[in-house]
Design a protein around this motif. Structure first.
Motif, short mmCIF file in Angstrom:
data_model
loop_
_atom_site.label_atom_id
_atom_site.label_comp_id
_atom_site.label_asym_id
_atom_site.label_seq_id
_atom_site.Cartn_x
_atom_site.Cartn_y
_atom_site.Cartn_z
N GLY A 115 0.81 -1.21 0.00
CA GLY A 115 0.00 0.00 0.00
C GLY A 115 0.84 1.26 0.00
N LEU A 116 1.86 1.28 0.87
CA LEU A 116 2.73 2.46 0.92
C LEU A 116 3.45 2.67 -0.41
CD1 LEU A 116 2.01 2.55 3.87
CD2 LEU A 116 4.44 2.53 4.47
N LEU A 117 3.88 1.55 -1.01
CA LEU A 117 4.62 1.66 -2.27
C LEU A 117 3.72 2.11 -3.42
CD1 LEU A 117 6.84 -1.53 -1.83
CD2 LEU A 117 7.67 0.85 -1.93
N VAL A 118 2.53 1.53 -3.50
CA VAL A 118 1.65 1.92 -4.62
C VAL A 118 1.18 3.37 -4.44
CG1 VAL A 118 -0.60 1.08 -3.75
CG2 VAL A 118 -0.13 1.06 -6.19
N ALA A 119 0.95 3.79 -3.20
CA ALA A 119 0.57 5.18 -2.95
C ALA A 119 1.68 6.13 -3.40
CB ALA A 119 0.26 5.39 -1.46
N SER A 120 2.91 5.75 -3.14
CA SER A 120 4.05 6.60 -3.54
C SER A 120 4.16 6.70 -5.05
CB SER A 120 5.35 6.02 -2.98
OG SER A 120 5.30 5.95 -1.59
N ILE A 121 3.92 5.58 -5.74
CA ILE A 121 4.01 5.61 -7.21
C ILE A 121 2.90 6.52 -7.76
CG2 ILE A 121 3.85 4.25 -9.33
CD1 ILE A 121 5.02 1.86 -7.68
N LEU A 122 1.69 6.36 -7.25
CA LEU A 122 0.57 7.20 -7.71
C LEU A 122 0.84 8.67 -7.40
CD1 LEU A 122 -2.39 4.91 -6.59
CD2 LEU A 122 -1.84 5.54 -8.96
N SER A 123 1.40 8.94 -6.22
CA SER A 123 1.66 10.31 -5.81
C SER A 123 2.74 10.96 -6.67
CB SER A 123 2.08 10.31 -4.34
OG SER A 123 2.51 11.58 -3.93
N VAL A 164 -6.27 -2.21 -3.12
CA VAL A 164 -6.81 -0.92 -3.58
C VAL A 164 -7.01 -0.98 -5.09
CG1 VAL A 164 -5.72 0.46 -1.76
CG2 VAL A 164 -4.52 0.15 -3.94
N ASP A 165 -7.92 -0.12 -5.56
CA ASP A 165 -8.13 0.08 -6.98
C ASP A 165 -7.32 1.30 -7.40
OD1 ASP A 165 -9.79 -0.17 -9.55
OD2 ASP A 165 -10.13 1.90 -8.92
N LEU A 166 -6.48 1.14 -8.42
CA LEU A 166 -5.55 2.22 -8.78
C LEU A 166 -6.28 3.53 -9.10
CD1 LEU A 166 -2.85 0.44 -11.00
CD2 LEU A 166 -2.57 1.35 -8.69
N ASP A 167 -7.38 3.44 -9.86
CA ASP A 167 -8.09 4.66 -10.26
C ASP A 167 -8.68 5.39 -9.06
OD1 ASP A 167 -7.52 4.56 -12.90
OD2 ASP A 167 -9.33 3.42 -13.45
N SER A 168 -9.45 4.65 -8.25
CA SER A 168 -10.16 5.35 -7.18
C SER A 168 -9.19 5.75 -6.06
CB SER A 168 -11.31 4.49 -6.63
OG SER A 168 -10.83 3.25 -6.22
#
Ligand code: MN
Ligand code: MN
Length: 315
Positions: free
Chosen positions: A140-148, A175-179
């Motif tokens: 979660g932390l990693l995917v949030a960072s990539i999206l951010s 998590v869903d990447l879009d939302s």
């Protein structure tokens, strides 16, 4: 006493700096290294606080001085962006997606510097390379960072590797990447316009050595292009105060409208000829740059080129 190592990102930390530090320290522990701890070099911004709370991860320890510490650096390698006294630390690794900076190291170390959209992409890749599935919170932390960092893959810094790793991490993070991306973006943009001029200028502020000039560049994300117009006098006052206190040649504020994929640049200071050579003539203290979203890829290199040009001109 066992040697303690801290993994730490840049000052005025963003989600990538904080979360890459946490996830890399966790990977080190999972690989059997002891005494590796995540740290942060400043207060959490609202987006990062949201991400840590969402995945139930506690905020890492605050470091304020690097002297005498053993450090792994993530998401930065310029002295002006690092903890104070970074030259007196023992840096053992660097994981990075910015240009090579001015930090001089006395001995050879592991440096992984790759032009991807987020340091988190490189850390996620390390998990999979070592055959370790990131636990939900770390994914979660990693995917949030990539999206951010990639502004939901809209930034021109985005690569196929960022998209691939985000797609692998999302189901692990549940998590869903879009939302989820939209939620992060709303957190950033709403806090960007609701916060004080001091926060707007200082929360995502980085210092760069550009030719012979030291230039500070802040970035803020907004949902509408005119979102900050009403605060302009106070924001400019704040930019001048920051320039004076830090002894910088210029302070630039990049106001990035993610919807229209463009930025307005405001600037205070001297050597404005360098700024105008880089970005075109200022109109009422502003330039509008369609397509410009990345400080490191679109703003810093143009300033560098403009500053280099100015040195070649006869005095
Ligand atoms: Mn960063
Ligand atoms: Mn980053």
């Amino acid at each position: 006493v066992d040697k303690q190592t801290y993994v730490v990102g840049h000052r005025n930390p963003d989600t990538d700096s904080v979360c890459s530090a946490i996830a890399y320290a966790e990977l080190k522990s999972l690989l059997g290294h002891t005494g590796v701890h995540p740290a942060r070099a400043g207060a959490l911004n609202p987006e990062t606080a949201f991400v840590l709370a969402y995945f139930g991860v506690r905020e890492p320890d605050l470091l304020t001085d690097a002297a005498g510490l053993e450090l792994i650096l993530v998401d930065h390698n310029e002295v002006g962006q690092a903890l104070p006294n970074i030259e007196q630390a023992h840096v053992t690794e660097i994981w990075e997606h910015h240009r090579l900076g001015d930090l001089r190291l006395p001995e050879p170390i592991l440096i992984h510097c790759e032009p991807v959209g987020a340091t988190a992409t490189l850390i996620a890749e390390q998990y999979f390379t070592h055959g370790i599935t990131p636990p939900r919170a770390m994914a979660g932390l990693l995917v949030a960072s990539i999206l951010s960092d990639t502004m939901c893959f809209r930034s021109p810094t985005t690569t196929g590797k960022d998209r691939n790793l985000a797609a692998r991490l999302a189901p692990l993070a549940e998590v869903d990447l879009d939302s989820f991306g939209k939620r992060l973006q709303e957190t950033r943009a709403s806090t960007g316009t609701r916060r004080s001029p001091a926060h707007i200028v200082r929360d995502d502020f980085k210092e760069f050595r550009i030719g012979e000039l030291r230039i500070g560049i802040a970035q803020v994300e907004v949902m509408q292009p005119q979102a900050l117009a009403g605060l302009r006098p106070e924001i400019l006052r704040e930019m001048r105060a920051l320039r004076d206190s830090a002894g910088l040649a210029q302070v630039i504020l990049m106001i990035t409208d993610v919807q229209s994929e463009a930025s307005d640049l405001w600037v205070v200071g001297n050597h404005l000829d360098v700024f105008e050579r880089a970005f075109g003539p200022l109109q009422e203290g502003t330039v509008h740059l369609p397509g410009c979203m990345s400080r490191k890829k679109q703003v810093v290199p143009r300033l560098e080129a403009a500053a280099a040009g100015s040195r070649l001109e006869p005095a």
